[in-house]
Design an enzyme around this catalytic site. Structure first.
Site, PDB file in Angstrom:
ATOM      1  N   ASP A 157       1.941   4.956  -4.194  1.00  0.00           N
ATOM      2  CA  ASP A 157       0.840   4.669  -3.280  1.00  0.00           C
ATOM      3  C   ASP A 157       0.078   3.421  -3.744  1.00  0.00           C
ATOM      4  O   ASP A 157       0.694   2.424  -4.121  1.00  0.00           O
ATOM      5  CB  ASP A 157      -0.063   5.896  -3.147  1.00  0.00           C
ATOM      6  CG  ASP A 157      -0.979   5.834  -1.918  1.00  0.00           C
ATOM      7  OD1 ASP A 157      -0.493   6.116  -0.810  1.00  0.00           O
ATOM      8  OD2 ASP A 157      -2.152   5.476  -2.078  1.00  0.00           O
ATOM      9  N   TYR A 182      -8.784   0.166   1.140  1.00  0.00           N
ATOM     10  CA  TYR A 182      -7.965  -0.204   2.298  1.00  0.00           C
ATOM     11  C   TYR A 182      -8.455  -1.488   2.962  1.00  0.00           C
ATOM     12  O   TYR A 182      -7.697  -2.134   3.691  1.00  0.00           O
ATOM     13  CB  TYR A 182      -7.956   0.937   3.311  1.00  0.00           C
ATOM     14  CG  TYR A 182      -7.000   2.036   2.937  1.00  0.00           C
ATOM     15  CD1 TYR A 182      -5.716   2.083   3.474  1.00  0.00           C
ATOM     16  CD2 TYR A 182      -7.361   3.018   2.017  1.00  0.00           C
ATOM     17  CE1 TYR A 182      -4.825   3.083   3.114  1.00  0.00           C
ATOM     18  CE2 TYR A 182      -6.482   4.008   1.646  1.00  0.00           C
ATOM     19  CZ  TYR A 182      -5.218   4.045   2.202  1.00  0.00           C
ATOM     20  OH  TYR A 182      -4.333   5.019   1.824  1.00  0.00           O
ATOM     21  N   HIS A 216       5.146  12.529  -1.365  1.00  0.00           N
ATOM     22  CA  HIS A 216       4.336  11.386  -1.738  1.00  0.00           C
ATOM     23  C   HIS A 216       3.556  11.619  -3.039  1.00  0.00           C
ATOM     24  O   HIS A 216       3.250  10.670  -3.752  1.00  0.00           O
ATOM     25  CB  HIS A 216       3.358  11.104  -0.596  1.00  0.00           C
ATOM     26  CG  HIS A 216       2.687   9.782  -0.662  1.00  0.00           C
ATOM     27  ND1 HIS A 216       3.368   8.592  -0.511  1.00  0.00           N
ATOM     28  CD2 HIS A 216       1.381   9.438  -0.860  1.00  0.00           C
ATOM     29  CE1 HIS A 216       2.519   7.588  -0.589  1.00  0.00           C
ATOM     30  NE2 HIS A 216       1.303   8.073  -0.819  1.00  0.00           N
TER      31      HIS A 216
END
Length: 400
Positions: free
Chosen positions: A187, A321, A377
Site C-alpha cells: 500500500d 492521498y 491487501h
C-alpha cells in the site's frame, strides 16, 4: 549487529481511562443509518448487520488494555527528525533486534487504512526464526508508524512518500546506525519503499513489495510498446478503480470535508474503514459478515480502529492521498527505474486483476516473482506465517 538508539526516547502506549470511557459513551449513542435493499454483498458500502455487531463488541466487549499490553510487548521508541522544509516530525517505531551475530536490518512500512499493528504478528517470526523452526536469515525489525498515523506526529504541512522516504533513510542510518538495510511494504508503504530504492539505492540491500506503485514513462525510448496482455490489464484496472475509487477521490481532493465526521464518531470511523478491509481483504464474499469476522477478528480490526481513534490521526492519515499525488512520487522520470533487487509477492484480492510481470519489469529490477494462493491487501495481518516465510525466503534468495 545491534545498534544503540541515539536520538530516540523509549515509548509505551497508555491511553487515559477517561478516553476509554468517552469512547464507550459515544458508541452507546450511535445512530445507525437505514440500509437499502441489495446491500448483502456491500454493494452500497459497509453493511448494517456487520456494523451493528462491530459497534456492539467495541462498546461492550473489546478489551483495549489487553490489546495495549500486546502492542507494548516489543521495544518502541520515538525519534524526532527534521524534514527538508524545516518541520520536525516525531517518528514512532518498533525496534526488535534479531537473533544471532549478523541479523539483517529490515524496515517494514504499513499503508492505509492500516497502522503499524499490521506487522505485529510477524515481528517475532522474522526477528527470531529459530523459535518457529525456520532457518535464517534473522532480521533486526524496524516498524515505523507513517507520518500522521498512529503514534507518529501529525504534519503541519502534509508530506508525501518521497519526503517520508528521506526520513526513513535518516532513521535507519543516523538514528539506528545502519549503513545498509532491506525494506518491505505494501500500500502507501510500497510508495515509500519504492522511493527509498530510487532516492537511497546505494543503502538498500533489497526490497520486497506486495504492491507495485511506480508508473513508467511509456513514451520514453527505453520502453517497448504496451503488450496485448498489459493493455488488457490496464483496462481491467481502470474498470476496477471506477467501482472502488470513491474513498480515494474524496481523500485526494477534500479530506477535511470528511474529517469532522470521522473524528467525532467512532461508528463513522469504523464504517468508513471497514469497507476497505472487506474490499481488499481475502474475505469469504458468500457469507459477508461471517467472512469479515473470520478474516479480521474483532480484536484485530478494533485495535486498528482504536489506534486511529485514540491518536486522532484519521485526517492526517487521509491527507496522504492529497500529498502523494501533489508530490508526484508514483511517476518515474523518463528512463528512470528501480535498480535495487526487488521481490514481488501478489496476494489475491477478489476482483483485482493480476499484474503482468512485464509491466512490473518496466519500473523495477524484479529478481523474484510470486503469486500467492491466499491472503489479501493486509497480508502480514491476514496470513502472518505465510507472509513471514515468504519475506524471509525472498531475502535469502537475494543472498542476505
Amino acid at each position: 549487529m545491534t545498534h544503540r538508539i541515539v536520538p530516540a526516547d523509549p515509548f509505551k502506549i497508555h491511553v487515559p481511562e477517561e478516553e476509554l470511557q468517552d469512547l464507550r459513551r459515544r458508541l452507546q449513542r450511535t445512530r445507525f443509518p437505514n440500509e437499502p435493499l441489495g446491500n448483502e454483498h456491500w454493494a452500497y458500502g459497509t453493511s448494517l448487520p456487520y456494523m451493528e455487531q462491530l459497534v456492539g463488541v467495541w462498546r461492550d466487549d473489546f478489551d483495549w488494555r489487553k490489546q495495549e499490553e500486546a502492542l507494548n510487548r516489543f521495544p518502541q521508541y520515538r525519534a524526532t527528525l527534521t524534514d527538508a522544509d524545516g518541520e520536525d516530525h516525531e517518528i514512532h517505531f518498533i525496534y526488535e533486534c534479531g537473533s544471532g551475530e549478523n541479523p539483517v536490518p529490515l524496515i517494514l512500512t504499513h499503508g492505509w487504512p492500516s497502522t503499524y499493528r499490521e506487522f505485529l504478528d510477524v515481528v517475532d517470526p522474522l526477528a527470531h526464526p529459530e523459535k518457529y523452526g525456520r532457518q535464517g536469515p534473522a532480521f533486526d525489525i524496524i516498524v515505523p508508524s507513517l507520518i500522521g498515523y498512529g503514534f507518529s506526529s501529525k504534519p503541519r504541512i502534509p508530506i508525501g512518500p518521497a519526503a517520508i522516504a528521506d526520513l526513513w533513510h535518516r532513521l535507519m542510518t543516523e538514528v539506528l546506525g545502519y549503513d545498509k538495510y532491506a525494506a518491505q511494504a505494501g500500500d502507501w508503504g510500497s510508495f515509500v519503499t519504492s522511493r527509498l530504492a530510487l532516492q537511497h539505492g546505494e543503502s538498500l540491500l533489497g526490497i520486497h513489495l506486495t504492491m507495485l506503485p511506480l508508473r513508467p514513462h511509456l513514451k520514453h525510448a527505453s520502453q517497448p510498446p504496451v503488450s496485448e496482455e498489459e493493455g488488457r490489464w490496464i483496462k481491467e484496472m481502470q474498470n476496477w478503480w471506477r467501482q472502488e475509487e470513491g474513498y480515494r477521490s474524496i481523500q485526494s481532493t477534500k479530506p477535511m470535508a470528511l474529517a469532522f465526521a470521522l473524528m467525532d464518531s467512532p461508528a463513522g470511523l469504523a464504517g468508513w474503514l471497514a469497507d476497505k478491509y472487506y474490499r481488499l481483504g481475502d474475505t469469504d464474499k458468500t457469507d459477508t459478515t461471517e467472512g469479515m469476522i473470520a478474516r479480521f477478528p474483532f480484536d484485530t480490526i478494533l485495535t486498528q480502529l482504536s489506534i486511529y481513534w485514540f491518536t486522532g490521526t484519521i485526517n492526517s492519515a487521509n491527507t496522504l492521498y492529497k500529498a502523494g499525488p501533489a508530490e508526484g512520487s508514483a511517476s518515474l522520470k523518463a528512463g528512470e527505474k528501480v535498480t535495487v533487487p526487488t521481490a514481488y509477492s501478489e496476494y489475491p484480492i477478489d476482483t483485482l486483476p493480476l499484474t503482468p510481470r512485464s509491466w512490473a519489469e518496466r519500473s523495477y529490477n524484479i529478481v523474484r516473482w510470486r503469486i500467492m494462493k491466499k491472503g489479501g491487501h493486509f497480508a502480514a495481518m491476514e496470513e502472518p506465517a505465510l507472509f513471514a516465510d515468504d519475506v524471509r525466503d525472498a531475502f535469502r534468495e537475494m543472498g542476505l
